[in-house]
Design a protein around this motif. Structure first.
Motif, mmCIF file in Angstrom:
data_model
loop_
_atom_site.group_PDB
_atom_site.id
_atom_site.type_symbol
_atom_site.label_atom_id
_atom_site.label_comp_id
_atom_site.label_asym_id
_atom_site.label_seq_id
_atom_site.Cartn_x
_atom_site.Cartn_y
_atom_site.Cartn_z
ATOM 1 N N ALA A 75 9.751 -10.030 -4.384
ATOM 2 C CA ALA A 75 10.619 -9.357 -3.416
ATOM 3 C C ALA A 75 11.552 -8.406 -4.134
ATOM 4 O O ALA A 75 11.965 -8.650 -5.274
ATOM 5 C CB ALA A 75 11.422 -10.377 -2.620
ATOM 6 N N ALA A 76 11.875 -7.304 -3.469
ATOM 7 C CA ALA A 76 12.847 -6.345 -4.000
ATOM 8 C C ALA A 76 13.521 -5.663 -2.830
ATOM 9 O O ALA A 76 12.846 -5.202 -1.897
ATOM 10 C CB ALA A 76 12.170 -5.318 -4.906
ATOM 11 N N PHE A 77 14.841 -5.629 -2.836
ATOM 12 C CA PHE A 77 15.632 -4.976 -1.794
ATOM 13 C C PHE A 77 15.284 -5.516 -0.404
ATOM 14 O O PHE A 77 15.142 -4.777 0.561
ATOM 15 C CB PHE A 77 15.443 -3.458 -1.852
ATOM 16 C CG PHE A 77 15.810 -2.862 -3.179
ATOM 17 C CD1 PHE A 77 17.125 -2.866 -3.629
ATOM 18 C CD2 PHE A 77 14.827 -2.319 -4.008
ATOM 19 C CE1 PHE A 77 17.457 -2.333 -4.865
ATOM 20 C CE2 PHE A 77 15.153 -1.791 -5.250
ATOM 21 C CZ PHE A 77 16.472 -1.803 -5.685
ATOM 22 N N GLY A 78 15.122 -6.831 -0.355
ATOM 23 C CA GLY A 78 14.887 -7.488 0.919
ATOM 24 C C GLY A 78 13.500 -7.278 1.497
ATOM 25 O O GLY A 78 13.278 -7.544 2.675
ATOM 26 N N ALA A 79 12.556 -6.805 0.703
ATOM 27 C CA ALA A 79 11.203 -6.542 1.180
ATOM 28 C C ALA A 79 10.198 -7.018 0.141
ATOM 29 O O ALA A 79 10.547 -7.263 -1.019
ATOM 30 C CB ALA A 79 11.005 -5.052 1.466
ATOM 31 N N GLY A 80 8.953 -7.163 0.568
ATOM 32 C CA GLY A 80 7.898 -7.540 -0.358
ATOM 33 C C GLY A 80 7.443 -6.341 -1.176
ATOM 34 O O GLY A 80 7.215 -5.259 -0.638
ATOM 35 N N ALA A 81 7.333 -6.531 -2.495
ATOM 36 C CA ALA A 81 6.899 -5.448 -3.377
ATOM 37 C C ALA A 81 5.394 -5.528 -3.575
ATOM 38 O O ALA A 81 4.848 -6.592 -3.874
ATOM 39 C CB ALA A 81 7.610 -5.544 -4.720
ATOM 40 N N GLY A 82 4.736 -4.397 -3.389
ATOM 41 C CA GLY A 82 3.297 -4.344 -3.585
ATOM 42 C C GLY A 82 2.962 -3.554 -4.832
ATOM 43 O O GLY A 82 3.256 -3.961 -5.962
ATOM 44 N N LEU A 83 2.386 -2.388 -4.648
ATOM 45 C CA LEU A 83 1.941 -1.566 -5.758
ATOM 46 C C LEU A 83 3.130 -0.949 -6.498
ATOM 47 O O LEU A 83 4.040 -0.396 -5.879
ATOM 48 C CB LEU A 83 1.045 -0.455 -5.211
ATOM 49 C CG LEU A 83 0.087 0.229 -6.181
ATOM 50 C CD1 LEU A 83 -0.947 -0.747 -6.712
ATOM 51 C CD2 LEU A 83 -0.608 1.389 -5.478
ATOM 52 N N LEU A 84 3.115 -1.071 -7.835
ATOM 53 C CA LEU A 84 4.131 -0.447 -8.689
ATOM 54 C C LEU A 84 3.425 0.599 -9.535
ATOM 55 O O LEU A 84 2.460 0.291 -10.242
ATOM 56 C CB LEU A 84 4.803 -1.503 -9.553
ATOM 57 C CG LEU A 84 5.960 -1.062 -10.470
ATOM 58 C CD1 LEU A 84 6.949 -2.210 -10.665
ATOM 59 C CD2 LEU A 84 5.465 -0.607 -11.834
ATOM 60 N N LEU A 85 3.887 1.831 -9.465
ATOM 61 C CA LEU A 85 3.228 2.947 -10.135
ATOM 62 C C LEU A 85 4.149 3.569 -11.175
ATOM 63 O O LEU A 85 5.354 3.675 -10.968
ATOM 64 C CB LEU A 85 2.833 4.030 -9.125
ATOM 65 C CG LEU A 85 1.950 3.612 -7.952
ATOM 66 C CD1 LEU A 85 1.756 4.796 -7.015
ATOM 67 C CD2 LEU A 85 0.612 3.107 -8.451
ATOM 68 N N LEU A 86 3.531 4.006 -12.257
ATOM 69 C CA LEU A 86 4.234 4.805 -13.252
ATOM 70 C C LEU A 86 3.628 6.198 -13.239
ATOM 71 O O LEU A 86 2.422 6.371 -13.412
ATOM 72 C CB LEU A 86 4.088 4.203 -14.649
ATOM 73 C CG LEU A 86 4.641 5.046 -15.803
ATOM 74 C CD1 LEU A 86 6.152 5.159 -15.695
ATOM 75 C CD2 LEU A 86 4.244 4.454 -17.150
ATOM 76 N N SER A 87 4.460 7.196 -13.003
ATOM 77 C CA SER A 87 3.975 8.576 -13.021
ATOM 78 C C SER A 87 5.130 9.492 -13.391
ATOM 79 O O SER A 87 6.286 9.070 -13.452
ATOM 80 C CB SER A 87 3.381 8.976 -11.673
ATOM 81 O OG SER A 87 4.371 8.998 -10.673
ATOM 82 N N ARG A 88 4.786 10.739 -13.598
ATOM 83 C CA ARG A 88 5.790 11.719 -14.005
ATOM 84 C C ARG A 88 6.660 12.155 -12.837
ATOM 85 O O ARG A 88 7.781 12.621 -13.027
ATOM 86 C CB ARG A 88 5.089 12.920 -14.645
ATOM 87 C CG ARG A 88 6.021 13.879 -15.349
ATOM 88 C CD ARG A 88 5.222 14.911 -16.128
ATOM 89 N NE ARG A 88 6.051 15.968 -16.632
ATOM 90 C CZ ARG A 88 6.771 15.903 -17.731
ATOM 91 N NH1 ARG A 88 6.779 14.797 -18.437
ATOM 92 N NH2 ARG A 88 7.505 16.927 -18.138
ATOM 93 N N GLY A 89 6.161 12.021 -11.634
ATOM 94 C CA GLY A 89 6.979 12.357 -10.474
ATOM 95 C C GLY A 89 7.280 13.834 -10.368
ATOM 96 O O GLY A 89 6.587 14.685 -10.915
ATOM 97 N N CYS A 90 8.374 14.151 -9.683
ATOM 98 C CA CYS A 90 8.671 15.554 -9.376
ATOM 99 C C CYS A 90 9.421 16.265 -10.476
ATOM 100 O O CYS A 90 9.383 17.470 -10.581
ATOM 101 C CB CYS A 90 9.484 15.642 -8.081
ATOM 102 S SG CYS A 90 11.250 15.292 -8.313
ATOM 103 N N CYS A 91 10.137 15.502 -11.344
ATOM 104 C CA CYS A 91 11.153 16.164 -12.162
ATOM 105 C C CYS A 91 11.027 15.898 -13.644
ATOM 106 O O CYS A 91 12.019 15.911 -14.373
ATOM 107 C CB CYS A 91 12.540 15.753 -11.677
ATOM 108 S SG CYS A 91 12.815 16.158 -9.942
ATOM 109 N N GLY A 92 9.818 15.638 -14.106
ATOM 110 C CA GLY A 92 9.560 15.752 -15.525
ATOM 111 C C GLY A 92 9.708 14.528 -16.390
ATOM 112 O O GLY A 92 9.306 14.568 -17.546
#
Length: 446
Positions: free
Chosen positions: A319-336
């Motif tokens: 659980a995280a922030f009161g919800a069930g955590a599913g897929l956790l991703l690592l990526s570069r995202g929008c800002c480098g």
């Protein structure tokens, strides 16, 4: 006719006259052994009899021309014998190594240089890695190593296809046997380390708390010296269960976050949260996580989205922030900067409220962008709140301000903390996604 009478075509004179053309003069001569690197000036007549002065370099050996013209000739001083780096303009400016062998000058072309490499004012031809070894970083590629003598070129392995989004192509360390290489994403502020074997196989990347390696003149020193010094204390080489090299960062170990929720810490503090990692094969990372399988990825990315190569799921419910955590991703995202994002089964508004509560509990200052008043005039979005809450100075680095200017409330809720920007938004599966968009020390002007 007048051009033919120009004084600039007078015969060459002086010590090096035998290796000069008409009109050429030597402005500087750097001699070493039987070699001499000459700086040559010559004037050429142009339209309307206007002459221009040109400069080039020439390398001679035993008073014979070895390289007629080059924009750069530099002696490699690691050796007792004369060894020169020379750009060969007639061969697309390929770099060559010139040295003496059996009394004769030998020119050896460095094929790896044809794709280009980066340097600076002081180190135009490679950065010293160790005596007799230089590192030639590429632009978007890892580059190559050059060892002499005899000359040996090692082309550094590029990350497998898809991994390049992390931009971890800066050489940080080499395994004890030279069979694997650790790359980071910046020589100034590394935030992830990726190990790639010489044959191109890689370990999962390990994000790190972002560190700034100090300020120094950008173009007049070797920035890799401090990176390599940092890497010797930041992580250590180990063999994993499969016999492959991996790095285990110091201070990043199972349970490093203590009793705190490791997933939640990812979105509360860069310096605390990124002392945990989730790559199952690395002994330094948290147990209880494994790589996502194709079916788990398909549930999220079945609508045409490209699945990131680094995806993890918990082996037991988390659980995280009161919800069930599913897929956790690592990526570069929008800002480098490579960062995590997590798919949760809770509504975005509820997750955002929980994040606000966690930040207050941890006494982490933050600005919730949707709570900022509308801008008036040319004021920056949330400018006063950022200055008051997190001490944001008037900055030369505009990544944060550009992100705020382009962010729309329809995109989700945006939080700015002292070391990161986090977004909470809806996902297509009916839950929410919490994502780190930017990791940086916002107290820095740069």
């Amino acid at each position: 006719m007048l051009t033919g009478c120009s004084p600039y075509t007078e015969p060459a004179t002086g010590e090096y006259a035998a290796v000069l053309r008409r009109g050429e003069t030597v402005t500087k001569a750097d001699t070493y052994g039987r070699f001499a690197a000459l700086s040559v000036a010559y004037r050429e007549s142009g339209p309307f009899l206007v002459a221009s002065e040109n400069h080039s370099m020439r390398l001679i050996h035993n008073d014979k021309i070895v390289v007629k013209a080059s924009e750069a000739i530099e002696r490699w001083t690691d050796f007792a014998q004369p060894v020169y780096f020379v750009k060969l303009p007639e061969d697309d400016s390929v770099l060559a190594l010139v040295h003496e062998q059996a009394g004769k000058a030998v020119v050896e072309k460095i094929a790896a240089s044809k794709d280009g490499y980066r340097g600076n004012e002081t180190y135009a031809h490679g950065f010293p890695l160790s005596p007799g070894v230089r590192y030639f970083p590429g632009g978007q590629r890892p580059g190559f190593l050059l060892r002499g003598l005899p000359l040996k070129t090692t082309v550094l392995p590029s990350p497998p296809e898809g991994d390049d989004r992390l931009q971890a192509v800066v050489l940080a360390a080499i395994s004890p046997d030279g069979a694997a290489f650790a790359f980071v994403d910046s020589e100034y502020a590394p935030s992830v380390v990726l190990v790639v074997d010489a044959d191109g196989k890689r370990r999962d990347p390990i994000p790190l708390p972002r560190i700034y390696l100090g300020d120094a003149p950008r173009y007049q020193f070797n920035p890799y010296e401090r990176l390599w010094a940092w890497s010797r204390t930041a992580f250590a080489w180990h063999k994993n269960g499969a016999g492959s090299w991996e790095v285990r960062p110091e201070g990043i170990a199972p349970g490093a976050a203590g009793a705190r929720n490791a997933v939640e810490q990812l979105f509360i503090s860069d310096q605390t949260g990124y002392r945990s990692c989730f790559a199952a094969a690395n002994a330094a990372c948290l147990p209880g996580w494994r790589g996502a399988n194709a079916a788990e990825l398909y549930r999220i990315f079945s609508r045409g989205g490209e699945a990131p190569p680094f995806a993890y799921v918990p082996s037991a419910p988390v659980a995280a922030f009161g919800a069930g955590a599913g897929l956790l991703l690592l990526s570069r995202g929008c800002c480098g900067v490579p960062s995590y994002h997590v798919y949760l089964d809770g509504e975005p508004a509820a997750v955002a409220a929980q994040l606000s509560a966690r930040l207050r509990e941890s006494k982490t200052p933050f600005v919730r962008v949707d709570a900022c008043p509308r801008r008036t005039g040319n004021d920056g979005k949330c400018e006063a709140q950022l200055a008051r809450q997190i001490g944001r100075p008037e900055s030369q680095g505009r990544e944060l301000e550009q992100l705020l200017d382009t962010w729309d409330e329809q995109d989700g809720v945006l939080f700015v903390m002292p070391s990161m920007v986090v977004a909470v938004r809806a996902n297509a599966q009916g839950g929410s996604v919490i994502q780190t968009l930017l990791r940086a020390d916002f107290s820095r002007k740069d």
